[in-house]
Write a protein that holds these residues in place. Structure first.
Motif, PDB file in Angstrom:
ATOM      1  N   SER A  87       0.839  -1.205   0.000  1.00 22.33           N
ATOM      2  CA  SER A  87       0.000   0.000   0.000  1.00 22.33           C
ATOM      3  C   SER A  87       0.875   1.256   0.000  1.00 22.33           C
ATOM      4  N   PHE A 119      -7.895   4.385  -1.398  1.00 26.28           N
ATOM      5  CA  PHE A 119      -7.930   3.056  -0.781  1.00 26.28           C
ATOM      6  C   PHE A 119      -9.308   2.681  -0.235  1.00 26.28           C
ATOM      7  N   GLU A 122     -12.789   1.812   4.062  1.00 27.90           N
ATOM      8  CA  GLU A 122     -12.707   0.643   4.939  1.00 27.90           C
ATOM      9  C   GLU A 122     -11.273   0.340   5.381  1.00 27.90           C
ATOM     10  N   ILE A 123     -10.344   1.191   5.008  1.00 26.34           N
ATOM     11  CA  ILE A 123      -8.957   0.961   5.417  1.00 26.34           C
ATOM     12  C   ILE A 123      -8.833   1.148   6.932  1.00 26.34           C
ATOM     13  N   SER A 124      -7.943   0.380   7.550  1.00 23.83           N
ATOM     14  CA  SER A 124      -7.831   0.467   9.009  1.00 23.83           C
ATOM     15  C   SER A 124      -7.234   1.805   9.424  1.00 23.83           C
ATOM     16  N   MET A 125      -7.501   2.175  10.681  1.00 25.39           N
ATOM     17  CA  MET A 125      -7.037   3.474  11.148  1.00 25.39           C
ATOM     18  C   MET A 125      -5.516   3.593  11.082  1.00 25.39           C
ATOM     19  N   GLY A 126      -4.836   2.548  11.516  1.00 27.34           N
ATOM     20  CA  GLY A 126      -3.379   2.605  11.523  1.00 27.34           C
ATOM     21  C   GLY A 126      -2.812   2.709  10.118  1.00 27.34           C
ATOM     22  N   LYS A 127      -3.387   1.920   9.210  1.00 33.95           N
ATOM     23  CA  LYS A 127      -2.894   1.953   7.829  1.00 33.95           C
ATOM     24  C   LYS A 127      -3.159   3.322   7.218  1.00 33.95           C
ATOM     25  N   ALA A 129      -3.446   6.128   8.751  1.00 35.96           N
ATOM     26  CA  ALA A 129      -2.553   7.126   9.351  1.00 35.96           C
ATOM     27  C   ALA A 129      -1.168   7.057   8.720  1.00 35.96           C
ATOM     28  N   GLY A 130      -0.701   5.839   8.463  1.00 31.31           N
ATOM     29  CA  GLY A 130       0.616   5.680   7.857  1.00 31.31           C
ATOM     30  C   GLY A 130       0.672   6.260   6.455  1.00 31.31           C
TER      31      GLY A 130
ATOM     32  N   THR B  57     -10.715  -4.907   9.366  1.00 28.12           N
ATOM     33  CA  THR B  57     -11.673  -3.809   9.278  1.00 28.12           C
ATOM     34  C   THR B  57     -13.041  -4.301   8.836  1.00 28.12           C
ATOM     35  N   TYR B 190       0.528  16.866  12.132  1.00 27.77           N
ATOM     36  CA  TYR B 190       0.134  15.470  12.063  1.00 27.77           C
ATOM     37  C   TYR B 190      -0.542  15.028  13.361  1.00 27.77           C
ATOM     38  N   ARG B 247      -2.275   0.955  20.669  1.00 31.13           N
ATOM     39  CA  ARG B 247      -3.041   2.098  20.157  1.00 31.13           C
ATOM     40  C   ARG B 247      -4.507   1.731  19.957  1.00 31.13           C
TER      41      ARG B 247
END
Lengths: 149, 288
Positions: A87, A119, A122-127, A129-130, B57, B190, B247
């Motif tokens: 990704s 994307f 439905e992408i995860s929060m962590g992904k 954010a990255g 997800t 950020y 987290r």
């Protein structure tokens, strides 16, 4: 309001036309396959890279580099140290191909939430954010040049 | 190279299987291989032949509120991936099985105990140049009589964590040291990990989750090295009640797996609200 640079707007429009999640993912995988073409060349930077070039919160260890062009714009290069960071690689290819050579004012205002345009929600929060961290670093490079000029 | 799983001194070695074991069970009708990744593109780019994907997800979360799927949702998921209560599910994934452990943990909320993790995850399978395919398998739908989700044994909620803190019981913060100390990220615009405040839950010890992994092949470290990490360095005891967090509870499910299954701790819970809840909540104590 400063709009998206046209190449990026075109990619977003293409993605928006794909409603099937799997089809969109296939397209992003094909995009990631072009990552070698945007990987930072050795004469620009070599590992270990500076932390200043590291995208915050990106678990795939993505790095962003900007090279000044004669016309005052920037050309963007990337590295993604996680070989499974598909990704991040896709994101890097899209940003390099659509923001390099574009007006800095537009690049500086590229919204980080375009991650969701590309994307999906439905992408995860962590992904998410990255990937937003990669965009934020590209923005920051443009802002830095604008501030200095 | 990592030693054989049964030679590493784990409390419950049968919860881990090797890549060799998985390769030998690709066509076993009683085994379902499940890939669960941090990167949403990886499965479609190629996966272990016959493996299905469970996406955190889309498959494990309630679509509206912040919670996991209900009994009906779990039954539907198991039906879709063709799993019965008797079948063994084997999880693997990217990032040293971080998300695989998260999916494993959610499956335990529904008591699907026939569950294992493939040691080394996707990276080890690829390192060994084992086959990958882009063909997405379809299995006949099953009927899975799922029980109600039971959060009591392995999941911790905010008020329980607060009581845990007040009782002086141990917590393990598995985030990076920078997250643990609440260090500002270098880009002011950020968001701070989705939380308004940085730092950690008072009294929590910092053991980053990936310390449990051999970096060269992604396998779990042997029990004596894990004990050194958690017990010698941080003073945990197998009889302790421990809560892990990160987290959003995904990295901490990896550490939960290590403590519960590899070291045999009986009372370990994962606080999935984690820092995105604690660091945003009004009035909760924070330490830096």
């Amino acid at each position: 309001m400063v709009g998206y640079p046209k190449p990026l707007a075109d990619v977003i429009a293409d993605m928006a036309s794909i409603t099937d999640r799997r089809e969109r993912q296939e397209l992003l995988i094909e995009t990631a396959d072009r990552f070698a073409s945007v990987r930072v060349p050795a004469d620009v930077a070599q590992p270990p890279y500076s932390e200043a070039n590291r995208a915050p919160a990106c678990e795939s260890e993505a790095y962003v580099f900007a090279v000044d062009q004669p016309d005052g714009t920037l050309r963007y290069y990337f590295d993604v140290l996680n070989p499974q960071g598909l990704s991040a690689m896709a994101m890097a290819v899209i940003l390099a191909e659509t923001l390099s050579g574009q007006p800095l004012e537009q690049v500086a205002q590229t919204p980080t939430d375009l991650v969701f345009n590309l994307f999906g929600r439905e992408i995860s929060m962590g992904k998410g954010a990255g990937l937003m961290g990669i965009i934020a670093l590209v923005q920051a490079e443009a802002k830095r040049r604008l501030k200095a000029s | 190279m990592a030693t054989a799983i049964h030679e590493r001194g784990y409390a419950h070695p049968d919860t881990l299987v090797s890549t060799e074991w998985v390769a030998a069970h690709l066509n076993d009708p009683n085994v379902r291989i499940i890939e669960s990744n941090e990167d949403p593109l990886l499965y479609l780019s190629g996966h272990i032949p016959g493996a299905v994907q469970v996406d955190w997800t889309n498959d494990l979360n309630d679509p509206v509120r912040r919670d996991y799927i209900s009994r009906d949702g779990f039954a539907a998921l198991m039906s879709r991936i063709g799993v019965t209560p008797e079948m063994t599910v084997v999880f693997y994934g990217d990032k040293n099985n971080w998300w695989a452990c998260y999916a494993f943990w959610v499956f335990q909320l529904f008591n699907h105990t026939n569950a294992k993790i493939m040691d080394g995850g996707r990276a080890k399978w690829e390192q060994e140049k084992r086959p990958l395919t882009r063909e997405v398998p379809m299995y006949p739908a099953t009927t899975y009589p799922a029980p109600d989700r039971d959060d009591s044994a392995i999941r911790a909620f905010r008020d329980q964590v607060l009581a845990h803190v007040k009782a002086g019981k141990p917590l393990i913060d598995v985030r990076t040291p920078a997250e643990y100390i609440g260090e500002k990220l270098h880009m002011p615009e950020y968001p701070q990990e989705g939380a308004l405040r940085g730092g950690h839950i008072p009294g929590a010890k910092n053991v980053p989750w990936a310390e449990a992994i051999n970096p060269e092949d992604g396998t779990f470290k042997p029990a004596d090295e894990l004990r050194a990490l958690y017990e010698k360095e941080q003073g945990l005891n197998p009889a302790d009640e421990v809560i892990t967090y990160c987290r959003i509870g995904e990295r901490s499910s990896h550490s939960w797996f290590v403590l519960k299954y590899l070291l045999g701790y009986s009372h370990v819970r994962n606080y999935d609200g984690s820092w995105t809840e604690w660091g945003n909540a009004v009035g909760l104590p924070i330490e830096r």
